[in-house]
Design a protein around this motif. Sequence first.
Motif, PDB file in Angstrom:
ATOM      1  N   ARG A 164      39.568  56.234  49.245  1.00  0.00           N
ATOM      2  CA  ARG A 164      39.519  54.619  48.905  1.00  0.00           C
ATOM      3  C   ARG A 164      39.379  54.622  47.501  1.00  0.00           C
ATOM      4  NH1 ARG A 164      34.213  53.853  52.754  1.00  0.00           N
ATOM      5  NH2 ARG A 164      35.318  53.795  54.690  1.00  0.00           N
ATOM      6  N   LYS A 165      38.622  55.307  46.853  1.00  0.00           N
ATOM      7  CA  LYS A 165      38.259  55.158  45.426  1.00  0.00           C
ATOM      8  C   LYS A 165      39.936  55.598  44.451  1.00  0.00           C
ATOM      9  CE  LYS A 165      36.385  55.271  41.182  1.00  0.00           C
ATOM     10  NZ  LYS A 165      35.255  56.308  40.998  1.00  0.00           N
ATOM     11  N   ASP A 166      40.610  56.481  45.057  1.00  0.00           N
ATOM     12  CA  ASP A 166      41.905  56.814  44.495  1.00  0.00           C
ATOM     13  C   ASP A 166      42.907  55.396  44.775  1.00  0.00           C
ATOM     14  OD1 ASP A 166      43.965  58.592  43.396  1.00  0.00           O
ATOM     15  OD2 ASP A 166      44.735  58.279  45.532  1.00  0.00           O
ATOM     16  N   PHE A 167      42.902  54.883  45.988  1.00  0.00           N
ATOM     17  CA  PHE A 167      43.567  53.784  46.427  1.00  0.00           C
ATOM     18  C   PHE A 167      43.284  52.647  45.302  1.00  0.00           C
ATOM     19  CE2 PHE A 167      44.855  49.673  48.330  1.00  0.00           C
ATOM     20  CZ  PHE A 167      46.294  50.358  48.913  1.00  0.00           C
ATOM     21  N   TRP A 168      41.865  52.301  45.078  1.00  0.00           N
ATOM     22  CA  TRP A 168      41.659  50.947  44.465  1.00  0.00           C
ATOM     23  C   TRP A 168      41.829  51.220  42.891  1.00  0.00           C
ATOM     24  CZ3 TRP A 168      42.000  47.593  47.434  1.00  0.00           C
ATOM     25  CH2 TRP A 168      41.405  47.334  48.782  1.00  0.00           C
ATOM     26  N   THR A 169      41.668  52.725  42.403  1.00  0.00           N
ATOM     27  CA  THR A 169      42.014  53.106  40.959  1.00  0.00           C
ATOM     28  C   THR A 169      43.273  52.641  40.743  1.00  0.00           C
ATOM     29  OG1 THR A 169      40.210  54.603  41.108  1.00  0.00           O
ATOM     30  CG2 THR A 169      41.761  54.821  39.285  1.00  0.00           C
ATOM     31  N   ARG A 170      44.144  53.189  41.586  1.00  0.00           N
ATOM     32  CA  ARG A 170      45.664  53.105  41.384  1.00  0.00           C
ATOM     33  C   ARG A 170      46.178  51.652  41.308  1.00  0.00           C
ATOM     34  NH1 ARG A 170      49.139  58.483  42.944  1.00  0.00           N
ATOM     35  NH2 ARG A 170      47.445  59.933  43.026  1.00  0.00           N
ATOM     36  N   PHE A 171      45.443  50.792  42.341  1.00  0.00           N
ATOM     37  CA  PHE A 171      45.840  49.532  42.469  1.00  0.00           C
ATOM     38  C   PHE A 171      45.143  48.601  41.590  1.00  0.00           C
ATOM     39  CE2 PHE A 171      44.237  45.443  44.412  1.00  0.00           C
ATOM     40  CZ  PHE A 171      45.635  44.875  44.494  1.00  0.00           C
ATOM     41  N   VAL A 172      44.145  48.891  40.735  1.00  0.00           N
ATOM     42  CA  VAL A 172      43.729  48.168  39.680  1.00  0.00           C
ATOM     43  C   VAL A 172      44.716  48.525  38.498  1.00  0.00           C
ATOM     44  CG1 VAL A 172      41.630  48.085  38.065  1.00  0.00           C
ATOM     45  CG2 VAL A 172      41.183  48.031  40.527  1.00  0.00           C
ATOM     46  N   GLN A 173      45.085  49.799  38.365  1.00  0.00           N
ATOM     47  CA  GLN A 173      46.023  50.038  37.038  1.00  0.00           C
ATOM     48  C   GLN A 173      47.191  49.544  37.402  1.00  0.00           C
ATOM     49  OE1 GLN A 173      45.035  51.646  34.252  1.00  0.00           O
ATOM     50  NE2 GLN A 173      46.956  50.978  33.576  1.00  0.00           N
ATOM     51  N   TYR A 174      47.886  49.285  38.494  1.00  0.00           N
ATOM     52  CA  TYR A 174      48.979  48.763  39.016  1.00  0.00           C
ATOM     53  C   TYR A 174      49.039  47.158  38.555  1.00  0.00           C
ATOM     54  CZ  TYR A 174      53.239  47.352  41.522  1.00  0.00           C
ATOM     55  OH  TYR A 174      54.523  46.897  41.765  1.00  0.00           O
ATOM     56  N   CYS A 175      47.702  46.365  38.736  1.00  0.00           N
ATOM     57  CA  CYS A 175      47.758  45.078  38.582  1.00  0.00           C
ATOM     58  C   CYS A 175      47.631  44.995  37.252  1.00  0.00           C
ATOM     59  CB  CYS A 175      46.390  44.643  39.338  1.00  0.00           C
ATOM     60  SG  CYS A 175      46.525  44.588  41.067  1.00  0.00           S
ATOM     61  N   ARG A 176      46.898  45.691  36.331  1.00  0.00           N
ATOM     62  CA  ARG A 176      46.860  45.642  34.720  1.00  0.00           C
ATOM     63  C   ARG A 176      48.228  45.709  34.393  1.00  0.00           C
ATOM     64  NH1 ARG A 176      41.315  49.122  34.042  1.00  0.00           N
ATOM     65  NH2 ARG A 176      39.830  47.519  34.783  1.00  0.00           N
ATOM     66  N   ASP A 177      49.078  46.849  34.941  1.00  0.00           N
ATOM     67  CA  ASP A 177      50.336  47.237  34.141  1.00  0.00           C
ATOM     68  C   ASP A 177      51.310  45.722  34.423  1.00  0.00           C
ATOM     69  OD1 ASP A 177      49.496  49.328  33.503  1.00  0.00           O
ATOM     70  OD2 ASP A 177      50.195  50.576  35.065  1.00  0.00           O
ATOM     71  N   HIS A 178      50.776  44.992  35.445  1.00  0.00           N
ATOM     72  CA  HIS A 178      51.895  43.909  35.807  1.00  0.00           C
ATOM     73  C   HIS A 178      51.200  42.316  35.512  1.00  0.00           C
ATOM     74  CE1 HIS A 178      53.597  47.313  38.033  1.00  0.00           C
ATOM     75  NE2 HIS A 178      54.891  46.495  38.313  1.00  0.00           N
ATOM     76  N   GLY A 179      50.244  42.445  34.565  1.00  0.00           N
ATOM     77  CA  GLY A 179      50.029  41.149  33.955  1.00  0.00           C
ATOM     78  C   GLY A 179      48.893  40.646  34.757  1.00  0.00           C
ATOM     79  N   ARG A 180      48.250  41.293  35.824  1.00  0.00           N
ATOM     80  CA  ARG A 180      47.102  40.534  36.537  1.00  0.00           C
ATOM     81  C   ARG A 180      45.710  41.049  36.294  1.00  0.00           C
ATOM     82  NH1 ARG A 180      49.878  38.162  40.648  1.00  0.00           N
ATOM     83  NH2 ARG A 180      47.812  37.039  40.948  1.00  0.00           N
ATOM     84  N   GLU A 181      45.459  41.397  35.076  1.00  0.00           N
ATOM     85  CA  GLU A 181      44.290  41.804  34.770  1.00  0.00           C
ATOM     86  C   GLU A 181      43.283  40.594  34.817  1.00  0.00           C
ATOM     87  OE1 GLU A 181      42.178  44.582  31.116  1.00  0.00           O
ATOM     88  OE2 GLU A 181      44.055  43.773  30.876  1.00  0.00           O
ATOM     89  N   GLU A 182      43.573  39.508  34.415  1.00  0.00           N
ATOM     90  CA  GLU A 182      42.574  38.303  34.277  1.00  0.00           C
ATOM     91  C   GLU A 182      41.982  37.934  35.702  1.00  0.00           C
ATOM     92  OE1 GLU A 182      41.188  37.481  31.448  1.00  0.00           O
ATOM     93  OE2 GLU A 182      42.417  38.861  30.661  1.00  0.00           O
TER      94      GLU A 182
END
Length: 509
Positions: A381-399
Amino acid sequence: MTLAEEIDEPLPGFEQEHEDEEVVQTTEPEVIIVSRLAPKEISDYVNSLKTLAEHWYYSFFPNDSTTLTDGEKVWIDKLNRIGIGYFRPLVAVTLASMESTSAADRISLFQTIERYIFLAFRMGGFQASYKSSDYYNKSREVLSGITSLAEVTQDINNTVDKDMSSIITNFIARTDRRFVSGEGFYGWRDLRYFLYEYEYDKATQNNLQKVDWNLFTKVDKDKITIEHILPQTPTKWYWRNQFRQYTDNEIKLLSVSLGNLLPLAQSINSSLQNDSFPDKKSSSAAGRRGYENGSHSEIEVAKKQNWTAENILNRGLALLRFLELRWCIKFEDKQMMDLLHISFVKDKRLDTPELPVPGVTELTETTAATSKELSERHYLRKDFWTRFVQYCRDHGREEDIASRKPSYVDWYDVTVDSRDYHLFFQLVRKKILRIGIYVYRPEDFARLESNKEEIENTCGFSLEWYTSRDKSTAKRILYSIEADIHNTELYEQHFEWLIRHFDALKNAL
């Protein structure tokens, strides 16, 4: 290897003087020798020495040459890495023959010499002087034009092929001794050269070099380290649980087998070597860059969901197949298994229940973040969410979406512009991907329910409205699909699904 080490053995035709030998006086008359060499002959001889000195230098430092081709530089570099030994004179006279030979013929000879050194000396353990006088003589023959480069290349290949059975037998026997001592392949002196060649092959395929050979040989703290992916002494719960069906002795064999050894492109703190596999491959692991951002070899390993005995066996076999292809050698299947020393991985074992997680009862987000011993599903789960958060940040969804840190729990909450509810993502077991609305009070749920048709028409999919317990104050509204959640090759597809349905649901609300 230093120049002094390379010329320890005198060249054929020269004898060492012994200072302690008794000098016998003679009464023979002094003989005066008159040189019959013409000045031009002496000049030609001196110039030939000067020319050979230049090529001798380039045999050490090929990149300083402006006349060598890139291919020649690569292969002379390899010879210097592996230890060129008594072949340096042959390499120097080969460089001196540039006007009468082709680059292709020279490279072919260098490749053959490298193969000979690796197989006969680095694998077979032959004496360092084996066939030395033969190839010193070949150097003189090439220089005088008696023998062609092609003939020398063929002669070296014939020698290796003739000795192939002994090379393989010796390599297996020497590897056996290393396993008996507990070092396994980790104790093979030439492991770094072999693993670098594997990495170099990957870099060539991808046209991107990630690791320089100098890092394999530097002595400072940033040098390449060879890591045991499965630690030699696995103390953390992840490893003990992952390899629970194997005995302590089998785990030791697995840890030093070829497929478990990985060159890291960045030195690490020794305290991190016992980290779980998900933490080792993730860049979020404290104190170092993860496998997923390392060398080509590390990235290849990081694609595995977990690290298992089967992974160690399969990677070991893949490395031996690379060895076969790279140095034109052929192992029998049994010989491969004998080399790896982990044939027991193929044995059928009873399914052993997971070990209990020390100190973990009912896992909340807080306890998950502070617990030192977590189960496999928590790391996934931690691996999935870690990569998901990074993916969102890379695609402008950090806010919006990526506004919180990933954790070990199966849900990930996202606040929206409402005091009545928030949206959440959820991983249900290993095969259900879910998005939902978490509504805080019954009256808020009733208001949304009254607009059920409009919400579903706007977002474009039907929701599950009535899965919460009747007595629950908070209510959940869900939308779920079946998915192979922890297949890393599908991560991007999962992430896009979550983002797309988040936008649709938020817009509908």
